[in-house]
Design a protein around this motif. Structure first.
Motif, short mmCIF file in Angstrom:
data_model
loop_
_atom_site.label_atom_id
_atom_site.label_comp_id
_atom_site.label_asym_id
_atom_site.label_seq_id
_atom_site.Cartn_x
_atom_site.Cartn_y
_atom_site.Cartn_z
N PHE A 180 -83.50 10.65 22.62
CA PHE A 180 -83.23 10.19 21.26
C PHE A 180 -82.00 10.92 20.72
CE2 PHE A 180 -85.81 13.95 20.44
CZ PHE A 180 -85.24 14.52 19.30
N ASP B 99 -80.43 5.86 19.79
CA ASP B 99 -81.81 5.86 20.25
C ASP B 99 -82.65 6.60 19.22
OD1 ASP B 99 -81.57 4.54 22.86
OD2 ASP B 99 -80.31 6.27 23.36
N THR C 165 -81.00 5.53 28.94
CA THR C 165 -81.48 4.81 27.77
C THR C 165 -80.35 4.36 26.85
OG1 THR C 165 -83.57 6.03 27.84
CG2 THR C 165 -83.02 4.93 25.78
N ALA C 166 -79.41 5.24 26.60
CA ALA C 166 -78.32 4.92 25.69
C ALA C 166 -77.47 3.77 26.22
CB ALA C 166 -77.46 6.15 25.44
N THR D 106 -79.48 0.47 26.12
CA THR D 106 -79.57 -0.06 24.76
C THR D 106 -78.27 -0.73 24.34
OG1 THR D 106 -81.18 1.64 24.14
CG2 THR D 106 -79.99 0.55 22.35
#
Length: 615
Positions: free
Chosen positions: A74, A85, A487-488, A491
């Motif tokens: 995150f 995130d 994840t980044a 996304t």
């Protein structure tokens, strides 16, 4: 924060329809009739002044720690933005205007708002803010905060902008009143979904941080944000750990919708970059609760000593899926020319061997999905009849003929003979679409280029399910690859539609509505951040969606939704995957929950508590 199965979308943002609650709020304005609750399925269960939800333990002790985990990372605490995130659990910090009941379908009761009022034609909706509602710094929640929140979400979050597309304005109409105006009448779900609005403090976001820097709600931030909810951020290590502490001064801790809830003294999350490492942390006792999404792991990885001794409890619970329709699928991106031919997309489904995957990897624990509303009464089946057929016949010349003649069925594999036949049919479809097998390569006859595709994944844990599919695609000459990114990057690529195929889940409520525009409406094709991942733009679908939104009654809603489902299936937009009929959870015996869980949920973590707090 209410636990939901891990879906790519939060179910709390699904479109819901509305039936007026008959009761009035405690403090009605002179000229308005205030409703303390909204519900679709008949009258709200609870009347004005109810004490608590039946599924909670009013004597649940407060205290103890709940240790959770999350895969990924995150980099922001901003709850509004559709970039970065966002930290998991952030909803613990904030309240919404209304709060949903987990034992009713599409039913909400007043939280920040003690009542909602609107005229018979539903051209507007007014919310009455509780006089006692406060942010964590003691400042009252005002109409200005609600307006600021609404306008911020519409300006900075494409999904919310689509969700509230028919809400044209918000204005203060009384000391504690906010009125939302709509650009269409008789849209029954608009007051309901406005009740889901997360309210953020205008004065905080327009103020300065400890460094004297002006805050900006249009940007990501790792400054602990302030809200009006039961918890506050007490510690964070960006991208790794975040802890939430229960607030003793929470303004709504004794409100009926909160009695017996928000029991843990602290809730912490630790992030892992790998799902297998995350599981090992649970096995080692580092975390307390886990939802298992892999049937294979559920069958083979939970035989460790803590399970055998009873220290870890395993349960399979159907409740959260009783009111949820699921379409989990491989979604080709039709913004790329090679996926625009329906025969190509259909061929891709013939190459997917669900039966072998289910047997070899999932121990026959999964079910193949065959509807965009799978698992609910909204799913189409067989051939259309009755009102559903009448609706479809209005579009007879504009939908595939198979809508009327052939029930939708996925290809069936499971052994070498069946898969050879399926792959032959896939090649036949590719041939019809202008491709041919030259040696070991499937090439475009016009350009001579080999057909290539890349499946973009956000977690390595998906690879074992996708690799057999990739291997079967290679058997018919496709240059197929998997790319797993952090994840980044995932996304950002999904938000900008930069992919060939992604693994996606669309979750549906029993009352589909405005979110359907965002899922498959033409208006969302070019809106970055929308959930129209496939790039669907079809005039018949565009006509069916508003008929769902404005359905005159439940029977019409069901018939129209089944018609939409049937049209979506007939165009073979996706490769349907699989899902389980129950949510699989494992948790340490230091946690406790009410004997009877809510019919449509787990009540987690809201209604659970720590046994350590009982001492």
């Amino acid at each position: 924060m209410t636990f939901r199965p891990r879906l790519s979308i939060c179910l709390a943002t699904l479109g819901l329809a509305l039936h007026l609650g008959a009761a009035h709020a405690e403090t009605p304005a002179p000229e308005r009739e205030w409703n303390h609750a909204t519900s679709l399925m008949g009258e709200p269960k609870y009347e004005k002044g109810f004490e608590r939800f039946d599924y909670v333990n009013p004597d649940a002790p407060k205290g103890g720690t709940l240790r959770m985990s999350e895969e990924g990372t995150f980099d922001t605490f901003n709850p509004v933005l559709a970039k970065g995130d966002t930290a998991v659990g952030l909803s613990l910090v904030f309240d919404t205007l209304m709060k949903a009941s987990e034992e009713e379908v599409s039913t909400s009761y007043g939280l920040i708002a003690e009542g909602v009022s609107f005229p018979d034609d539903i051209s507007e909706a007014t919310f009455l803010i509780r006089e006692e509602a406060r942010f964590a710094d003691g400042e009252p929640i005002t109409p200005e905060d609600v307006i600021f929140s609404f306008e911020s979400y519409k300006a900075h979050n494409p999904l919310q902008a689509s969700y509230y597309a028919h809400v044209t304005s918000a204005e203060k109409t009384g000391d504690r009143e906010v009125t939302f105006t709509f650009d269409q009448k008789n849209n029954k779900e608009l007051p309901q979904i406005l009740g889901q609005l997360t309210v953020v403090p205008k004065h905080w976001w327009e103020g300065k941080n400890d460094k004297g820097e002006a805050r900006d709600i249009s940007k990501t931030t790792l400054e602990p944000v302030m809200g009006s909810g039961p918890y506050e951020i007490s510690y964070s290590d960006p991208g790794k750990t975040i802890r939430y502490k229960l607030r003793d001064d929470y303004w709504a801790k004794d409100l009926n919708v909160n009695v017996g809830q928000n029991n843990f003294g602290e809730i912490s999350y630790i992030y892992f970059v790998d799902a297998n490492v995350e599981l090992e942390a649970f096995r080692a006792g580092t975390t307390d609760f886990r939802q298992e999404n892999s049937s294979s792991r559920w069958a083979t990885a939970y035989d460790f000593p803590a399970v055998k001794s009873g220290e870890v409890i395993r349960e399979e619970i159907e409740n959260p899926l009783r009111a949820t329709g699921i379409m989990q699928a491989m979604a080709p991106n039709m913004r790329r020319e090679k996926f625009q031919d329906e025969r190509v997309r259909r061929a891709l489904n013939y190459a997917f061997d669900f039966e072998s995957l289910n047997h070899n990897l999932a121990y026959d624990g999964l079910n193949r999905i065959d509807s965009y509303f799978w698992g609910t009464e909204l799913a189409s089946s067989g051939l259309p009849d009755g009102r559903e057929k009448e609706i479809l016949e209005e579009f007879k010349d504009r939908v595939p003929e198979e809508v009327f003649t052939t029930p939708y069925e996925n290809p069936v594999g499971g052994n070498a003979q069946k898969m050879r036949a399926n792959l032959r049919e896939a090649l036949n479809l590719f041939k019809q679409a202008g491709y041919e097998l030259q040696g070991r390569k499937l090439v475009n006859t016009a350009t001579g280029e080999q057909f290539e595709l890349e499946v973009l994944l956000q977690s390595a844990s998906f690879e074992r399910s996708v690799l057999p599919y990739i291997n079967d695609l290679k058997k018919i000459g496709i240059d197929a690859k998997i790319r797993t990114v952090d994840t980044a990057q995932y996304t950002n690529r999904v938000r900008s539609f930069d992919y060939d195929i992604i693994w996606v889940v669309w979750a549906q409520s029993l009352n589909p509505g405005n979110e359907q525009y965002n899922y498959w409406g033409s208006q969302s094709v070019d809106v970055q951040g929308s959930r129209n991942y496939v790039g669907i733009s079809d005039p018949v679908i565009d006509e069916l969606i508003p008929r769902i939104v404005f359905a005159k009654d439940r029977d019409e809603l069901i018939a129209t939704t089944r018609a939409l489902d049937r049209v979506l299936l007939a165009h073979h937009y996706v490769v349907p995957l699989f899902y389980s009929k129950a949510v699989k959870i494992a948790y340490r015996d230091t946690l406790a929950h009410p004997k009877e869980l809510p019919y449509y949920g787990l009540g987690f973590p809201d209604a659970w508590w720590s046994k350590e707090a009982e001492d």
